[in-house]
Scaffold this active site. Structure first.
Site, mmCIF file in Angstrom:
data_model
loop_
_atom_site.group_PDB
_atom_site.id
_atom_site.type_symbol
_atom_site.label_atom_id
_atom_site.label_comp_id
_atom_site.label_asym_id
_atom_site.label_seq_id
_atom_site.Cartn_x
_atom_site.Cartn_y
_atom_site.Cartn_z
ATOM 1 C CD GLU A 96 37.488 58.230 40.361
ATOM 2 O OE1 GLU A 96 36.421 57.641 40.611
ATOM 3 O OE2 GLU A 96 38.810 57.174 40.739
ATOM 4 C CG ASP A 137 39.153 54.141 38.834
ATOM 5 O OD1 ASP A 137 39.409 54.604 40.014
ATOM 6 O OD2 ASP A 137 38.239 53.465 38.776
ATOM 7 C CB ILE A 173 41.010 53.367 44.830
ATOM 8 C CG1 ILE A 173 42.742 53.562 45.499
ATOM 9 C CG2 ILE A 173 40.748 52.207 45.407
ATOM 10 C CD1 ILE A 173 42.802 54.114 46.861
ATOM 11 C CG ASP A 174 36.718 50.419 39.881
ATOM 12 O OD1 ASP A 174 35.986 51.325 40.052
ATOM 13 O OD2 ASP A 174 36.321 49.178 39.629
ATOM 14 C CB THR A 232 36.664 54.670 46.259
ATOM 15 O OG1 THR A 232 37.239 54.973 44.964
ATOM 16 C CG2 THR A 232 37.172 55.714 47.300
ATOM 17 C CG ASP A 247 34.638 53.222 36.994
ATOM 18 O OD1 ASP A 247 35.508 53.239 37.757
ATOM 19 O OD2 ASP A 247 33.769 53.800 37.084
#
Length: 246
Positions: free
Chosen positions: A70, A87, A89-90, A92, A200
């Site tokens: 990402e 990713d 931190i999905d 955020t 994601d």
């Protein structure tokens, strides 16, 4: 005892290591909510720091694998057929507001197919993972999708646009990866979202398939413009009927 591959073992260890800084930084976010500067810059640094840890840990064993991430984008290495998709931190925005609903996501794509995926919720200590032809698991317990076949009894998730479009029984959690993991575990019955990023949904795609669910072909889309429709096998046709114009 579950038999997992060397690659999945690396993914689990990398996610566990990265989660330590995520948990620590999440504890700081509440203090930043009331500061003038606010938590946004801080969270961006957390995102980048977590991604750096994941890349370093995954590269220790598989030095030649490429990456799609990402924050950094595409990192081309010698091996272009095996790609880590990350990713850090999905969810955020949830993290930013001190809401404990977000996840670290890692998937491995081999020859244009997702072969393993991991979604780790560090706050609830829930490690969802799956490998091709080996099943899907939550903390070593086998996952199966829901068997409900009455659409009125089902619960679906999407983003803001999907919730507005559909008259299904909807939720909007702000974390697509966990929504997909919840479909795999039977907590939700389906998930749909347009124009979403590969990082994601990559781990969730294999998770739902390995838990007995159905996911449309996400690999025909550009990496940042994926339309995904995923659900249990029992409700898939009814969900798709409802989403015919979405």
């Amino acid at each position: 005892m579950i038999s997992i591959s060397a690659n999945l073992n690396i993914m689990i260890k990398a996610a566990e290591k990265a989660s330590k800084s995520v948990i620590r930084d999440f504890g700081e976010v509440e203090k930043l909510q009331v500061s003038k500067k606010g938590p946004f810059d801080f969270v961006t640094k957390t995102d980048k720091h977590v991604e750096k840890i994941l890349i370093e840990e995954l590269s220790k064993i598989k030095k030649n694998y490429s990456f799609i991430t990402e924050e950094t984008g595409i990192i081309k290495n010698i091996d272009k057929e095996n790609i880590w998709i990350i990713d850090p931190i999905d969810g955020t925005t949830n993290f930013l507001h001190g809401i404990p609903h977000f996840a670290i996501c890692i998937a491995l794509q081999s020859k244009d197919e997702i072969v393993s995926g991991l979604i780790f919720d560090p706050i609830k200590d829930e490690m969802f993972f799956a490998e091709k032809d080996k099943g899907a698991f939550l903390n070593n317990q086998r996952l199966r999708v829901s068997k409900k076949n009455s659409i009125d009894e089902c619960l679906f998730s999407s983003n803001h646009e999907g919730v507005k479009f559909s008259d299904l029984n909807m939720r909007y959690s702000g974390c697509a990866a966990l929504d997909l993991a919840y479909v795999a575990s039977g907590r939700l019955d389906g998930f749909f979202h347009n124009n979403i990023n590969l990082w994601d949904v990559a781990a969730g795609e294999i998770m739902i398939k390995e838990a007995g669910g159905i996911v449309n072909d996400i690999h025909k889309f550009e990496v940042n413009k994926i339309d995904i429709k995923a659900s249990s096998a029992a409700i898939n046709s009814k969900m798709l009927e409802n989403l015919v114009n979405f």
